[in-house]
Each structure stands twice: as structure tokens, then as C-alpha cells.
Design an enzyme around this catalytic site. Structure first.
Site, PDB file in Angstrom:
ATOM      1  N   LYS A   1      30.066  53.340 -38.896  1.00  0.00           N
ATOM      2  CA  LYS A   1      30.505  52.095 -39.687  1.00  0.00           C
ATOM      3  C   LYS A   1      31.156  51.103 -38.880  1.00  0.00           C
ATOM      4  CE  LYS A   1      29.425  51.268 -43.214  1.00  0.00           C
ATOM      5  NZ  LYS A   1      28.278  50.559 -43.876  1.00  0.00           N
TER       6      LYS A   1
ATOM      7  N   GLY B   1      37.896  67.841 -39.262  1.00  0.00           N
ATOM      8  CA  GLY B   1      38.457  66.619 -38.963  1.00  0.00           C
ATOM      9  C   GLY B   1      38.720  65.910 -40.218  1.00  0.00           C
TER      10      GLY B   1
ATOM     11  N   THR C   1      33.645  50.418 -44.830  1.00  0.00           N
ATOM     12  CA  THR C   1      34.437  51.282 -45.573  1.00  0.00           C
ATOM     13  C   THR C   1      35.855  51.269 -45.079  1.00  0.00           C
ATOM     14  OG1 THR C   1      34.886  53.555 -45.787  1.00  0.00           O
ATOM     15  CG2 THR C   1      33.493  52.924 -43.832  1.00  0.00           C
ATOM     16  N   ASP C   2      36.961  51.479 -45.715  1.00  0.00           N
ATOM     17  CA  ASP C   2      38.439  51.843 -45.098  1.00  0.00           C
ATOM     18  C   ASP C   2      38.351  52.976 -44.163  1.00  0.00           C
ATOM     19  OD1 ASP C   2      38.033  54.146 -47.011  1.00  0.00           O
ATOM     20  OD2 ASP C   2      39.915  53.450 -48.086  1.00  0.00           O
ATOM     21  N   GLU C   3      37.484  53.925 -44.217  1.00  0.00           N
ATOM     22  CA  GLU C   3      37.338  54.928 -43.117  1.00  0.00           C
ATOM     23  C   GLU C   3      37.329  54.569 -41.879  1.00  0.00           C
ATOM     24  OE1 GLU C   3      34.748  58.201 -43.732  1.00  0.00           O
ATOM     25  OE2 GLU C   3      35.016  57.981 -46.211  1.00  0.00           O
TER      26      GLU C   3
ATOM     27  N   TYR D   1      29.916  59.525 -39.299  1.00  0.00           N
ATOM     28  CA  TYR D   1      29.763  58.585 -40.160  1.00  0.00           C
ATOM     29  C   TYR D   1      30.811  57.274 -39.767  1.00  0.00           C
ATOM     30  CZ  TYR D   1      30.694  55.783 -44.457  1.00  0.00           C
ATOM     31  OH  TYR D   1      30.848  54.671 -45.312  1.00  0.00           O
TER      32      TYR D   1
HETATM   33  P1  NAD Z   1      24.249  55.741 -50.997  1.00  0.00           P
HETATM   34  O1  NAD Z   1      23.947  56.744 -49.995  1.00  0.00           O
HETATM   35  O2  NAD Z   1      24.498  56.070 -52.369  1.00  0.00           O
HETATM   36  O3  NAD Z   1      23.064  54.607 -50.864  1.00  0.00           O
HETATM   37  C1  NAD Z   1      22.619  54.233 -49.417  1.00  0.00           C
HETATM   38  C2  NAD Z   1      21.256  53.568 -49.576  1.00  0.00           C
HETATM   39  O4  NAD Z   1      20.670  52.946 -48.360  1.00  0.00           O
HETATM   40  C3  NAD Z   1      20.164  54.468 -50.243  1.00  0.00           C
HETATM   41  O5  NAD Z   1      19.420  53.776 -51.286  1.00  0.00           O
HETATM   42  C4  NAD Z   1      19.172  54.573 -49.002  1.00  0.00           C
HETATM   43  O6  NAD Z   1      17.795  54.862 -49.402  1.00  0.00           O
HETATM   44  C5  NAD Z   1      19.366  53.270 -48.472  1.00  0.00           C
HETATM   45  N1  NAD Z   1      19.120  53.598 -46.883  1.00  0.00           N
HETATM   46  C6  NAD Z   1      19.509  54.716 -46.121  1.00  0.00           C
HETATM   47  N2  NAD Z   1      19.027  54.197 -44.970  1.00  0.00           N
HETATM   48  C7  NAD Z   1      18.307  53.237 -44.951  1.00  0.00           C
HETATM   49  C8  NAD Z   1      17.648  52.495 -43.858  1.00  0.00           C
HETATM   50  N3  NAD Z   1      17.151  52.989 -42.760  1.00  0.00           N
HETATM   51  N4  NAD Z   1      16.837  51.396 -44.221  1.00  0.00           N
HETATM   52  C9  NAD Z   1      16.931  50.889 -45.637  1.00  0.00           C
HETATM   53  N5  NAD Z   1      17.594  51.590 -46.587  1.00  0.00           N
HETATM   54  C10 NAD Z   1      18.311  52.720 -46.087  1.00  0.00           C
HETATM   55  O7  NAD Z   1      25.536  54.789 -50.265  1.00  0.00           O
HETATM   56  P2  NAD Z   1      26.804  54.147 -51.038  1.00  0.00           P
HETATM   57  O8  NAD Z   1      27.807  55.032 -51.428  1.00  0.00           O
HETATM   58  O9  NAD Z   1      25.886  53.265 -52.181  1.00  0.00           O
HETATM   59  O10 NAD Z   1      27.137  53.278 -49.951  1.00  0.00           O
HETATM   60  C11 NAD Z   1      26.643  51.937 -49.892  1.00  0.00           C
HETATM   61  C12 NAD Z   1      27.207  51.277 -48.888  1.00  0.00           C
HETATM   62  O11 NAD Z   1      28.911  50.811 -49.122  1.00  0.00           O
HETATM   63  C13 NAD Z   1      27.414  51.778 -47.341  1.00  0.00           C
HETATM   64  O12 NAD Z   1      27.354  50.782 -46.277  1.00  0.00           O
HETATM   65  C14 NAD Z   1      28.845  52.539 -47.245  1.00  0.00           C
HETATM   66  O13 NAD Z   1      29.152  52.700 -45.847  1.00  0.00           O
HETATM   67  C15 NAD Z   1      29.766  51.537 -47.898  1.00  0.00           C
HETATM   68  N6  NAD Z   1      30.873  52.237 -48.791  1.00  0.00           N
HETATM   69  C16 NAD Z   1      30.682  53.316 -49.522  1.00  0.00           C
HETATM   70  C17 NAD Z   1      32.040  53.776 -50.284  1.00  0.00           C
HETATM   71  C18 NAD Z   1      31.948  54.744 -51.256  1.00  0.00           C
HETATM   72  O14 NAD Z   1      32.691  54.999 -51.805  1.00  0.00           O
HETATM   73  N7  NAD Z   1      30.494  55.336 -51.533  1.00  0.00           N
HETATM   74  C19 NAD Z   1      32.978  53.025 -50.125  1.00  0.00           C
HETATM   75  C20 NAD Z   1      33.155  52.103 -49.107  1.00  0.00           C
HETATM   76  C21 NAD Z   1      32.169  51.751 -48.577  1.00  0.00           C
HETATM   77  O1  TDX Z   2      32.906  69.289 -53.075  1.00  0.00           O
HETATM   78  C1  TDX Z   2      33.923  68.486 -52.454  1.00  0.00           C
HETATM   79  N1  TDX Z   2      34.987  68.888 -52.353  1.00  0.00           N
HETATM   80  C2  TDX Z   2      36.094  68.080 -51.863  1.00  0.00           C
HETATM   81  O2  TDX Z   2      37.353  68.577 -51.660  1.00  0.00           O
HETATM   82  C3  TDX Z   2      33.614  67.137 -51.810  1.00  0.00           C
HETATM   83  C4  TDX Z   2      31.987  66.981 -51.677  1.00  0.00           C
HETATM   84  C5  TDX Z   2      34.338  66.549 -51.196  1.00  0.00           C
HETATM   85  N2  TDX Z   2      35.822  66.662 -51.231  1.00  0.00           N
HETATM   86  C6  TDX Z   2      36.876  65.799 -50.583  1.00  0.00           C
HETATM   87  C7  TDX Z   2      36.531  65.266 -49.481  1.00  0.00           C
HETATM   88  C8  TDX Z   2      37.212  64.129 -49.507  1.00  0.00           C
HETATM   89  O3  TDX Z   2      38.766  64.378 -49.073  1.00  0.00           O
HETATM   90  O4  TDX Z   2      36.984  64.991 -51.563  1.00  0.00           O
HETATM   91  C9  TDX Z   2      37.169  63.589 -51.075  1.00  0.00           C
HETATM   92  C10 TDX Z   2      36.272  62.828 -51.300  1.00  0.00           C
HETATM   93  O5  TDX Z   2      34.826  63.266 -50.755  1.00  0.00           O
HETATM   94  P1  TDX Z   2      33.362  62.279 -50.533  1.00  0.00           P
HETATM   95  O6  TDX Z   2      33.003  62.068 -52.051  1.00  0.00           O
HETATM   96  O7  TDX Z   2      32.776  63.055 -49.448  1.00  0.00           O
HETATM   97  O8  TDX Z   2      33.998  60.989 -49.949  1.00  0.00           O
HETATM   98  P2  TDX Z   2      34.893  60.521 -48.658  1.00  0.00           P
HETATM   99  O9  TDX Z   2      34.560  61.378 -47.379  1.00  0.00           O
HETATM  100  O10 TDX Z   2      36.209  60.158 -48.825  1.00  0.00           O
HETATM  101  O11 TDX Z   2      33.838  59.163 -48.091  1.00  0.00           O
HETATM  102  C11 TDX Z   2      33.638  58.472 -49.431  1.00  0.00           C
HETATM  103  O12 TDX Z   2      34.472  57.137 -49.421  1.00  0.00           O
HETATM  104  C12 TDX Z   2      34.578  56.174 -48.158  1.00  0.00           C
HETATM  105  C13 TDX Z   2      32.249  57.884 -49.131  1.00  0.00           C
HETATM  106  O13 TDX Z   2      31.284  58.903 -49.312  1.00  0.00           O
HETATM  107  C14 TDX Z   2      32.020  57.089 -47.902  1.00  0.00           C
HETATM  108  O14 TDX Z   2      30.518  56.512 -47.815  1.00  0.00           O
HETATM  109  C15 TDX Z   2      32.971  56.089 -48.064  1.00  0.00           C
HETATM  110  O15 TDX Z   2      32.729  55.152 -46.958  1.00  0.00           O
END
Ligand code: NAD
Ligand code: TDX
Length: 331
Positions: A151, A272, A120-122, A147
Site C-alpha cells: 500500500k 511483525g 491505510t494508516d499502516e 500488505y
Molecule cells: P476488501 O478485501 O473487503 O475488498 C477488496 C475488494 O477488492 C474485493 O471486492 C475484491 O474482490 C477486490 N479486488 C481485489 N483484487 C482485485 C483486482 N486485482 N481487481 C479488481 N478487484 C479486486 O477490502 P476493504 O477492507 O474493503 O479495503 C478496501 C480498501 O481500503 C483497500 O485499498 C484497503 O487497503 C483500504 N483500507 C482498508 C481499511 C480497513 O480497515 N479495512 C482501512 C484503511 C484502508
Molecule cells: O483473530 C484475530 N485476533 C486478533 O487479535 C484477528 C483476525 C486479528 N487480531 C488483531 C490483529 C490486529 O491487531 O486485531 C487487530 C485487527 O486485525 P485485522 O482486522 O486483521 O486488521 P489490521 O491488521 O489492523 O488491518 C486493518 O486495518 C488497516 C485492515 O485489515 C487493513 O486493510 C487496513 O489497512
């Protein structure tokens, strides 16, 4: 190729599996613990002769070894992924994101298999709201939350295994994804499903925090490009120039769903809370020729809203518990 996809029942992983089945001849083995975030239904309709789902934990070294031995490459999505959860209970983040990635690394080292690690970019921390800066592959790591620090640690493990043991691995750090099959705890699905339930969207703090949105299919197309043409040991940043404040996103959702753009509530801020993320994806564009296809955020958002409208059976079982948790946090 035979791909092992960890976390393939989650949001991005399941969309990746759909794309792999549509665009390639690969077969896929999904390893997923099916935590609250995993959903078997996200893989419905895919051909059984090309996809196997193994329910299991990436921290289970024996299971991981057996699956890695039988595949050509591993694409590692599995993680605990939600910042808010990491603040209330960090432990599973440390276990899955660090220990789980360690198990994957040990297995690819043992069997000499290629790994692509999804991050992730985070990991880079945050940027000032009014700054022209964007994250690049040389931006120092500076994570803020349990989190993002877990990562960041997982990325460091991958880099160390490449350098010390010669493991063949690439890393990608992507910005915020949106699209179908995202858990209702996340920002965009939470607001869409609130409105479908007759509730108002909930913005943390002032709503000024900015995220750099990318459609999940564009992220996954980049992952496929890295898998095919990425250079061993390299890190690729993935982003689609999609910067919007949270307030702007909520206003668009409200407009698209036929409500006044001011019909939201401001609620307690996230401790944070990172201000702004922004990705410079020029390396990916220049080295691998990748381009995002979803350039119109409003159109992508409209399609996502339609998906939640027509797939209530997918998200409904999780909604009440998620909202209960947010209520307890004043959010
Ligand atoms: P998600 O939470 O929707 O899915 C995570 C999956 O991993 C789930 O199916 C869960 O059951 C599985 N999992 C969790 N713990 C596990 C374990 N111990 N063993 C096996 N499986 C396990 O997450 P996502 O949003 O699809 O994110 C997927 C990946 O992409 C992550 O590595 C996250 O850090 C990265 N990522 C997410 C975003 C975003 O915007 N969502 C952005 C950049 C990177
Ligand atoms: O109800 C809400 N109201 C709100 O203002 C929620 C759930 C979030 N937010 C804000 C928090 C963040 O600034 O919206 C933004 C996005 O929130 P999230 O969906 O929780 O994402 P973020 O914390 O930015 O992280 C996401 O992007 C990077 C993914 O969850 C991560 O897995 C990924 O690494």
C-alpha cells in the site's frame, strides 16, 4: 458524475456505493475481480439504472482504459487487504496493490480523469503503546508487513504520477474500519461470528495491540468530502479518535452478546504485529469540515453485531475455510 469504483464489491467499497446512491445523483460503475473478498450480494437492492458491476481485474490495462475513458472520476478501493494473508502469500498483494494501481494511474493519465486513491494508516508503521504521538500527513512512511508495504508503494506511485505527469489525484489514509459487510477474516467479524457459532474469540499475543476504530460510513463520508472539495495532490488522514486495545474490543463484543468479558483465548501472535495506530485527522476536519457521526463505539458495535446476526447467509459460506486457515497458523 459517473464514478468508477474499483473494489466496489468489497467491505468499504460496497458501503461507499450504498452511500453514493443514497446521498448523491452520481451513477456508479463498479470494477471488481470478485476475489474471495468480493461479494455480489453486498450490492443487492441498489437501483440498476444507477449501478453497473463489471467483473474484472484492475491489472487488465485494456479493460481499465475502457472503463476509465467512460467515467468522470475514479475512486480506487480495490486491493488485497488482509495482513495475515500477506504474510503467508505476499504475491497477490504485489500484483494487485502495485501493478493494479499502476494500471489505474496510466489510465487516468491517458484520459485526464480525476483519481481518489484509498489507502491505510499502516503505511506509517506503528507507534509505541504508551506514546502520546499520532500519525500526521508528515509522518515518514515505515510500513511493516507485505500488505502495508505494498500500500505504501501504491501511495508513492500516485504521488509520483501527480508530480511528474500532472495527474489529478488525492490520497486518503484511514484507520481500522468496522461495520456491516466486512469479511469474516477480519478481527471484529471473526470474533462476532465465532461467538454466534458457540466458539470463543481469539486474541493474538497479549491483546494489548491498539487500533483506532472508525465506522465505515464515517470513512466513506470523508471520501465523498475529499472527492468534492479535496485539493489536488493532497493527502488526507481519516480517523475518528477511536483508540481501543484489541482486548477492550473483545470484552465489549462479549458483553454485548451476553457472555462474560473474559471468555476469550489468547493465541499465537502475528509476525511483525504492529503495536498501535492512531490518527490525527485535524487537516480533514479543518480544511473540509468533516466530522464523524458514529461517536459511540459501543452503539456502532451493537448495530454491527445485529447485522451479522441477521445476515448469516452473507457470511456463512466463507466462515469454515477462514477458520481452517487460522487453525493451521495456530490462531
Ligand atoms: P476488501 O478485501 O473487503 O475488498 C477488496 C475488494 O477488492 C474485493 O471486492 C475484491 O474482490 C477486490 N479486488 C481485489 N483484487 C482485485 C483486482 N486485482 N481487481 C479488481 N478487484 C479486486 O477490502 P476493504 O477492507 O474493503 O479495503 C478496501 C480498501 O481500503 C483497500 O485499498 C484497503 O487497503 C483500504 N483500507 C482498508 C481499511 C480497513 O480497515 N479495512 C482501512 C484503511 C484502508
Ligand atoms: O483473530 C484475530 N485476533 C486478533 O487479535 C484477528 C483476525 C486479528 N487480531 C488483531 C490483529 C490486529 O491487531 O486485531 C487487530 C485487527 O486485525 P485485522 O482486522 O486483521 O486488521 P489490521 O491488521 O489492523 O488491518 C486493518 O486495518 C488497516 C485492515 O485489515 C487493513 O486493510 C487496513 O489497512
Amino acid at each position: 458524475m459517473r464514478l468508477l469504483v474499483t473494489g466496489g464489491a468489497g467491505f468499504i467499497g460496497s458501503n461507499f456505493v450504498h452511500q453514493v446512491i443514497q446521498r448523491t445523483d452520481h451513477t456508479v460503475v463498479v470494477l471488481d475481480k470478485l476475489t474471495y473478498a468480493g461479494n455480489r450480494g453486498s450490492l443487492d437492492g441498489l437501483p440498476e439504472d444507477r449501478l453497473t458491476l463489471t467483473e474484472g481485474d484492475i491489472c487488465d490495462g485494456g479493460l481499465v482504459n475502457a472503463l476509465v475513458a467512460g467515467c468522470d472520476a475514479v475512486v480506487h478501493f480495490a486491493a488485497e487487504s488482509h495482513n495475515d494473508n500477506s504474510i503467508t502469500n505476499p504475491e497477490p498483494f504485489i500484483t494487485t496493490n502495485l501493478m493494479g494501481t499502476f494500471r489505474i494511474l496510466e489510465a487516468v493519465r491517458r484520459y485526464g480523469k480525476r483519481l481518489h486513491h484509498i489507502s491505510t494508516d499502516e503505511v506509517y508503521g506503528d507507534l509505541e503503546l504508551d506514546s502520546p504521538l499520532r500519525f500526521t500527513p508528515t509522518t515518514p512512511y515505515n510500513p511493516s508487513s507485505p500488505y502495508s508495504s505494498s500500500k505504501a508503494g501504491s501511495d508513492m506511485l500516485v504521488r509520483a504520477w501527480v508530480r511528474t505527469y500532472g495527474v489529478k489525484a488525492t490520497i486518503s489514509n484511514c484507520s481500522n474500519n468496522y461495520g456491516p459487510r466486512q469479511h469474516v477474516e477480519k478481527f471484529i467479524p471473526r470474533q462476532i461470528t465465532n461467538i454466534l457459532d458457540g466458539a470463543r474469540p481469539r486474541l493474538y499475543g497479549t491483546g494489548a495491540n491498539t487500533r483506532d476504530w472508525i465506522h465505515v460510513d464515517d470513512h466513506n463520508a470523508a471520501v465523498l468530502a475529499i472527492l468534492d472539495h479535496g485539493k489536488n495532490g493532497q493527502t488526507y488522514l481519516i480517523g475518528a479518535d477511536g483508540e481501543l486495545s484489541n482486548r477492550q474490543v473483545v470484552e465489549l463484543i462479549l458483553e454485548e452478546m451476553g457472555h462474560p468479558p473474559t471468555a476469550y483465548d489468547l493465541v499465537a501472535d502475528r509476525p511483525g504485529h504492529d503495536l498501535r495506530y492512531a490518527i490525527d485527522a485535524s487537516k480533514l476536519r479543518e480544511d473540509l469540515g468533516w466530522r464523524p457521526v458514529y461517536r459511540d463505539f459501543r452503539a456502532g458495535l451493537r448495530a454491527t453485531i445485529d447485522w451479522y446476526r441477521t445476515n448469516e447467509a452473507w457470511w456463512r459460506p466463507a466462515k469454515a475455510a477462514v477458520e481452517e486457515k487460522y487453525r493451521a497458523a495456530g490462531q
